[in-house]
Write a protein that holds these residues in place. Structure first.
Motif, PDB file in Angstrom:
ATOM      1  N   ILE A 199      15.334  65.566  93.996  1.00  0.00           N
ATOM      2  CA  ILE A 199      14.409  65.087  94.175  1.00  0.00           C
ATOM      3  C   ILE A 199      14.949  63.809  94.724  1.00  0.00           C
ATOM      4  N   SER A 200      15.088  63.052  94.177  1.00  0.00           N
ATOM      5  CA  SER A 200      16.061  61.151  94.374  1.00  0.00           C
ATOM      6  C   SER A 200      16.498  61.412  95.556  1.00  0.00           C
ATOM      7  N   GLY A 201      17.149  62.494  96.188  1.00  0.00           N
ATOM      8  CA  GLY A 201      18.261  62.666  97.120  1.00  0.00           C
ATOM      9  C   GLY A 201      17.536  62.843  98.488  1.00  0.00           C
ATOM     10  N   VAL A 202      16.288  63.890  98.331  1.00  0.00           N
ATOM     11  CA  VAL A 202      15.053  63.767  98.895  1.00  0.00           C
ATOM     12  C   VAL A 202      14.265  62.415  99.830  1.00  0.00           C
ATOM     13  N   GLY A 203      13.996  61.758  98.351  1.00  0.00           N
ATOM     14  CA  GLY A 203      13.328  61.194  98.798  1.00  0.00           C
ATOM     15  C   GLY A 203      14.503  59.471  99.671  1.00  0.00           C
ATOM     16  N   THR A 204      15.347  59.943  99.027  1.00  0.00           N
ATOM     17  CA  THR A 204      15.996  58.911  99.666  1.00  0.00           C
ATOM     18  C   THR A 204      16.381  59.169 101.272  1.00  0.00           C
ATOM     19  N   TRP A 205      16.640  60.259 101.192  1.00  0.00           N
ATOM     20  CA  TRP A 205      16.915  60.894 103.046  1.00  0.00           C
ATOM     21  C   TRP A 205      15.804  60.370 103.943  1.00  0.00           C
ATOM     22  N   ILE A 206      14.586  60.640 103.610  1.00  0.00           N
ATOM     23  CA  ILE A 206      13.118  60.354 104.157  1.00  0.00           C
ATOM     24  C   ILE A 206      12.770  59.459 104.283  1.00  0.00           C
ATOM     25  N   SER A 207      12.890  58.390 103.074  1.00  0.00           N
ATOM     26  CA  SER A 207      13.018  56.982 103.507  1.00  0.00           C
ATOM     27  C   SER A 207      14.225  55.979 104.154  1.00  0.00           C
ATOM     28  N   GLY A 208      14.603  57.059 104.434  1.00  0.00           N
ATOM     29  CA  GLY A 208      16.037  55.795 105.282  1.00  0.00           C
ATOM     30  C   GLY A 208      17.174  54.660 104.003  1.00  0.00           C
ATOM     31  N   SER A 209      16.547  54.801 103.158  1.00  0.00           N
ATOM     32  CA  SER A 209      17.389  54.454 101.885  1.00  0.00           C
ATOM     33  C   SER A 209      19.058  54.570 101.785  1.00  0.00           C
ATOM     34  N   PRO A 210      19.291  52.994 101.661  1.00  0.00           N
ATOM     35  CA  PRO A 210      20.953  53.385 101.453  1.00  0.00           C
ATOM     36  C   PRO A 210      22.075  54.625 100.829  1.00  0.00           C
ATOM     37  N   GLY A 213      21.458  64.054 103.862  1.00  0.00           N
ATOM     38  CA  GLY A 213      20.469  64.233 103.155  1.00  0.00           C
ATOM     39  C   GLY A 213      20.447  65.877 103.303  1.00  0.00           C
ATOM     40  N   PRO A 214      20.148  66.059 105.094  1.00  0.00           N
ATOM     41  CA  PRO A 214      19.905  67.072 105.277  1.00  0.00           C
ATOM     42  C   PRO A 214      19.684  68.423 103.862  1.00  0.00           C
ATOM     43  N   VAL A 215      21.284  67.950 103.390  1.00  0.00           N
ATOM     44  CA  VAL A 215      21.727  69.230 102.345  1.00  0.00           C
ATOM     45  C   VAL A 215      21.048  68.796 101.178  1.00  0.00           C
ATOM     46  N   TYR A 216      20.329  67.727 101.034  1.00  0.00           N
ATOM     47  CA  TYR A 216      19.109  67.725 100.345  1.00  0.00           C
ATOM     48  C   TYR A 216      18.136  67.901 100.225  1.00  0.00           C
ATOM     49  N   ALA A 217      17.769  68.527 101.541  1.00  0.00           N
ATOM     50  CA  ALA A 217      16.155  68.565 101.244  1.00  0.00           C
ATOM     51  C   ALA A 217      16.107  70.186 101.472  1.00  0.00           C
ATOM     52  N   ILE A 218      17.190  70.508 102.242  1.00  0.00           N
ATOM     53  CA  ILE A 218      17.420  72.715 102.295  1.00  0.00           C
ATOM     54  C   ILE A 218      17.494  73.227 100.656  1.00  0.00           C
ATOM     55  N   GLU A 219      18.764  71.967  99.911  1.00  0.00           N
ATOM     56  CA  GLU A 219      18.869  73.015  98.670  1.00  0.00           C
ATOM     57  C   GLU A 219      17.520  72.510  97.932  1.00  0.00           C
ATOM     58  N   ALA A 220      16.722  71.649  98.160  1.00  0.00           N
ATOM     59  CA  ALA A 220      15.601  71.626  97.253  1.00  0.00           C
ATOM     60  C   ALA A 220      14.721  72.354  98.021  1.00  0.00           C
ATOM     61  N   PHE A 221      14.292  73.143  98.763  1.00  0.00           N
ATOM     62  CA  PHE A 221      13.689  74.502  99.205  1.00  0.00           C
ATOM     63  C   PHE A 221      14.299  75.506  98.489  1.00  0.00           C
ATOM     64  N   CYS A 222      15.258  75.749  98.873  1.00  0.00           N
ATOM     65  CA  CYS A 222      15.749  76.662  98.661  1.00  0.00           C
ATOM     66  C   CYS A 222      15.430  76.740  97.093  1.00  0.00           C
ATOM     67  N   LEU A 223      15.664  75.911  96.446  1.00  0.00           N
ATOM     68  CA  LEU A 223      15.739  76.191  94.538  1.00  0.00           C
ATOM     69  C   LEU A 223      13.870  76.226  94.453  1.00  0.00           C
ATOM     70  N   ILE A 224      13.640  75.845  95.291  1.00  0.00           N
ATOM     71  CA  ILE A 224      11.558  76.427  95.134  1.00  0.00           C
ATOM     72  C   ILE A 224      11.381  77.326  95.734  1.00  0.00           C
ATOM     73  N   ALA A 225      12.225  77.787  95.959  1.00  0.00           N
ATOM     74  CA  ALA A 225      12.165  79.465  96.906  1.00  0.00           C
ATOM     75  C   ALA A 225      12.251  80.262  95.931  1.00  0.00           C
ATOM     76  N   VAL A 226      13.525  80.163  95.957  1.00  0.00           N
ATOM     77  CA  VAL A 226      14.033  81.499  94.390  1.00  0.00           C
ATOM     78  C   VAL A 226      13.431  81.098  93.203  1.00  0.00           C
ATOM     79  N   CYS A 227      12.907  80.244  92.562  1.00  0.00           N
ATOM     80  CA  CYS A 227      12.921  80.401  91.053  1.00  0.00           C
ATOM     81  C   CYS A 227      11.164  80.812  91.863  1.00  0.00           C
TER      82      CYS A 227
END
Length: 289
Positions: free
Chosen positions: A238-249, A261-275
């Motif tokens: 989740i922290s990685g997704v937040g970093t990608w969205i905010s543009g923080s280094p 960053g997109p990989v983090y977002a895709i995994e987060a979405f897939c993990l929610i969907a799988v659960c």
């Protein structure tokens, strides 16, 4: 000589009111779950832990708001607040998820739920929304207090309030991501056993056991492994997704995500969907018994 039969009127009457159907059942189950999350309708003992967690988070928010208003110093941003409160959220989920899922399994009430028009998808949806709402409120209300402390002491008037709200909105979105992911993981684990202690221990174990994996991957010589290390744990994911969205280094956990960053977002979405899909499969099987 045989006696004639006698009919006794014992007062039973046919129900002539409105039949509310599945939608009303789903809403009722959602409201019950949300109330149970904070101990409403339960014993005083059941209220201690959720309100202790809520009290700690509210106290932290009040302190942050006071420091911001008096010293004009930002200790935590809205997204950083979520990251700092991560372990409290984990323990909250570990207590609440078994209350919502394991209790029904242990008490044998699931056949009663599914003997009505309520379907497995309705049951899962109501429980998931109740859990996610509770977690989001636990994070979102303290963020609102932080916003009020900053917005109403700004020197820029309406413009300052609006700018502060533009900072708050992504923070609420970040809190929603925490709520969706943690709720999915917690409810899935809790649905596997009717023993609440085992369910709570299993939820905490998932987060405890995945955290060292992140540490190991982050110290490897491969830069790619370092960037992808955060994928191994829900918290750093989740922290990685937040970093990608905010543009923080760099993210709040100290793990750079590079260009992944997109990989983090895709995994987060897939993990929610799988659960959610596994939860649905689990309760469809129960409903068909």
């Amino acid at each position: 000589m045989s006696e004639a039969g006698v009919i006794h009127d014992i007062g039973y009457q046919r129900y002539e009111g409105v039949r509310l159907g599945r939608g009303a059942a789903l809403v009722a189950l959602y409201v019950h779950g949300l109330r149970a999350a904070f101990g409403f309708g339960r014993s005083a003992k059941a209220k201690i832990f959720p309100w202790l967690v809520a009290g700690i988070m509210l106290l932290v928010a009040v302190i942050l708001a006071a420091v911001r208003s008096q010293l004009n110093q930002v200790i935590f941003t809205y997204t950083q607040f979520d990251d700092q409160m991560a372990w409290l959220i984990i323990f909250f989920v570990a207590i609440l998820a078994p209350e919502l899922m394991s209790r029904d399994i242990k008490s044998g009430t699931l056949p009663l739920y599914f003997s009505r028009p309520l379907r497995a998808a309705d049951y899962v949806t109501a429980k998931y929304l109740a859990m996610a709402s509770a977690v989001w409120l636990l994070l979102g209300i303290p963020q609102l207090i932080m916003f009020l402390g900053a917005a109403f002491t700004t020197d820029d008037g309406a413009k300052g309030v609006w700018n502060e709200f533009l900072d708050l909105a992504p923070g609420w979105g970040y809190s929603l991501l925490w709520a969706l992911l943690f709720s999915g993981i917690g409810l899935l684990i809790a649905s596997l056993t009717g023993k609440r202690a085992f369910a709570a221990g299993g939820i905490v174990a998932v987060f405890l056991l995945t955290t060292p994996v992140v540490g190991v991957l982050s110290i490897l010589t491969s830069s790619t492994a370092n960037h992808l290390a955060g994928l191994a744990s829900p918290m750093t994911l989740i922290s990685g997704v937040g970093t990608w969205i905010s543009g923080s280094p760099d993210d709040e956990m100290g793990i750079p995500i590079g260009d992944f960053g997109p990989v983090y977002a895709i995994e987060a979405f897939c993990l929610i969907a799988v659960c959610l899909l596994l939860l649905l499969a689990r309760y469809r099987k129960v409903a068909s018994l």
